[in-house]
Scaffold this motif. Structure first.
Motif, PDB file in Angstrom:
ATOM      1  N   HIS A 129      10.965  -3.019  -9.360  1.00 38.59           N
ATOM      2  CA  HIS A 129      10.518  -2.336  -7.807  1.00 38.59           C
ATOM      3  C   HIS A 129       9.023  -3.042  -8.008  1.00 38.59           C
ATOM      4  O   HIS A 129       8.798  -3.637  -8.853  1.00 38.59           O
ATOM      5  N   SER A 224      10.928  -2.185 -16.562  1.00 38.20           N
ATOM      6  CA  SER A 224      11.286  -2.161 -18.208  1.00 38.20           C
ATOM      7  C   SER A 224      12.781  -1.687 -18.414  1.00 38.20           C
ATOM      8  O   SER A 224      13.503  -0.833 -17.752  1.00 38.20           O
ATOM      9  N   ARG A 240      -2.629   6.668 -11.545  1.00 37.42           N
ATOM     10  CA  ARG A 240      -2.981   5.478 -10.130  1.00 37.42           C
ATOM     11  C   ARG A 240      -4.500   6.090  -9.681  1.00 37.42           C
ATOM     12  O   ARG A 240      -4.758   7.005  -9.038  1.00 37.42           O
TER      13      ARG A 240
HETATM   14  O1  LIG Z   1       7.466   3.070 -17.448  1.00 41.90           O
HETATM   15  C1  LIG Z   1       8.067   2.817 -16.824  1.00 41.90           C
HETATM   16  O2  LIG Z   1       9.287   2.591 -17.871  1.00 41.90           O
HETATM   17  C2  LIG Z   1       7.640   2.908 -15.398  1.00 41.90           C
HETATM   18  C3  LIG Z   1       5.968   2.545 -14.829  1.00 41.90           C
HETATM   19  C4  LIG Z   1       6.529   1.981 -13.879  1.00 41.90           C
HETATM   20  O3  LIG Z   1       7.343   1.157 -13.286  1.00 41.90           O
HETATM   21  C5  LIG Z   1       4.756   2.774 -12.462  1.00 41.90           C
HETATM   22  O4  LIG Z   1       4.299   2.968 -13.864  1.00 41.90           O
HETATM   23  O5  LIG Z   1       4.402   1.813 -11.780  1.00 41.90           O
END
Ligand SMILES: O=C(O)CCC(=O)C(=O)O
Length: 324
Positions: A129, A224, A240
């Motif tokens: 994604h 992942s 973030r």
């Molecule tokens: O840790 C994960 O498997 C997903 C992490 C993720 O998609 C994100 O931090 O945007």
């Protein structure tokens, strides 16, 4: 105008080290980079304790949280509003400083954080994604720091990226690990499973130790695998931060904001839900949170459910919803 004048808080903590020119160049070129040894051991230990506490208290977000937790997958968002360890890492750690090194500009705001736990043997995959379709914001200056609290190998729940996909114009549907139908209710196409196209796309990924951090932006494609290890949990955090061009842009099928924020569409992220963190925290924005835990606002929760129902989700609706 930047409100930088009213702070009784200390300046942001200095990082263990600055990001190097090579790391910043790799991030700009590839869309993601692994920066080694950015987070100190004490912080890792503290956050391990915090994750265990919050996952003991509640299984995570969404109607299938309990079922997913039984399968070893746990995730949640905006934990900083209730947990002081998450709050301190978000607002008062060296992450704001590092975010400014990536984003530049006069000020940096905290956007939000998530944890993603894949317990030993958890087969839940994170579908490929991009992050921006998940969010009720627009803009490009968002940096995610993915921090592993455990050793992780690339093939077994390490986060992987399609190199250079941060430049793609294509946007993909917001697909969660539980394929939440509310988040997927958009006209965007689903992202291909890039993990199965290793001959066609160059994928980036790293084996990581606690203290190493992945840096990536809002558009790069990532995903992942499940955690194949029989004994090693994979506990990760994503913190973030946003910069100058990031504005509130509410849309259907995006992450719910369950706290009042007072922003109108088009306004830059700021205030008590997205507080400024660099050059310093502003008293007025975080005062309420520093007094204690801040539960979601009934008005914001009500507005979210109303919007869900209007789109045919929720109790009596045609499909299940994120919070049914
Ligand atoms: O840790 C994960 O498997 C997903 C992490 C993720 O998609 C994100 O931090 O945007």
């Amino acid at each position: 105008m930047a409100q930088t004048d009213s702070s009784s808080f200390p300046d942001p903590a200095q990082p263990l080290r600055d990001l190097t020119r090579e790391e910043l160049d790799a991030y700009a070129r590839d869309g993601a980079v692994c920066a080694r040894g950015l987070i100190d051991h004490e912080t890792i230990e503290r956050m391990r304790g915090a994750i265990e506490k919050v996952t003991r208290e509640e299984p995570g977000l969404g109607p299938r949280a309990e079922e997913l937790a039984k399968a070893g997958f746990e995730a949640n968002i905006f934990i900083w509003k209730k947990n002081d360890d998450f709050r301190d890492l978000a607002l008062f750690s060296s992450l704001p400083h590092l975010a400014q090194q990536v984003l530049g500009g006069d000020r940096v705001n905290f956007f939000y954080e998530q944890y993603f736990v894949k317990r030993a043997g958890c087969s839940t995959e994170t579908p490929w994604h991009q992050d921006i379709p998940f969010w009720p914001v627009s803009g490009s200056q968002i940096i995610s720091f993915w921090i592993t609290l455990d050793p992780v190998v690339r093939e077994s729940s390490g986060l992987e990226f399609v190199r250079g996909s941060h430049r793609w114009q294509e946007r993909y549907k917001a697909v969660t690990p539980d394929y939440d139908p509310y988040m997927m209710d958009s006209d965007l196409p689903e992202a291909p499973n890039f993990g199965k196209q290793r001959d066609e796309q160059e994928l980036l990924g790293w084996d990581m130790e606690p203290g190493d951090v992945l840096l990536f932006g809002p558009v790069v494609c990532h995903g992942s695998e499940g955690n194949l290890s029989p004994s090693q949990d994979r506990r990760a955090l994503a913190f973030r931060y946003s910069g100058e061009d990031v504005v509130f842009a509410p849309r259907h099928a995006t992450m719910p904001l369950l706290w009042d924020h007072g922003l109108e569409p088009g306004e830059r992220l700021s205030g008590s839900l997205f507080p400024q963190v660099w050059p310093r925290v502003i008293d007025a924005e975080v005062a309420r949170r520093c007094e204690g835990e801040e539960p979601p606002s009934p008005a914001a929760v009500g507005a979210f459910f109303k919007a869900l129902e209007e789109k045919g989700f929720g109790p009596g609706g045609k499909k299940p919803s994120l919070f049914s």
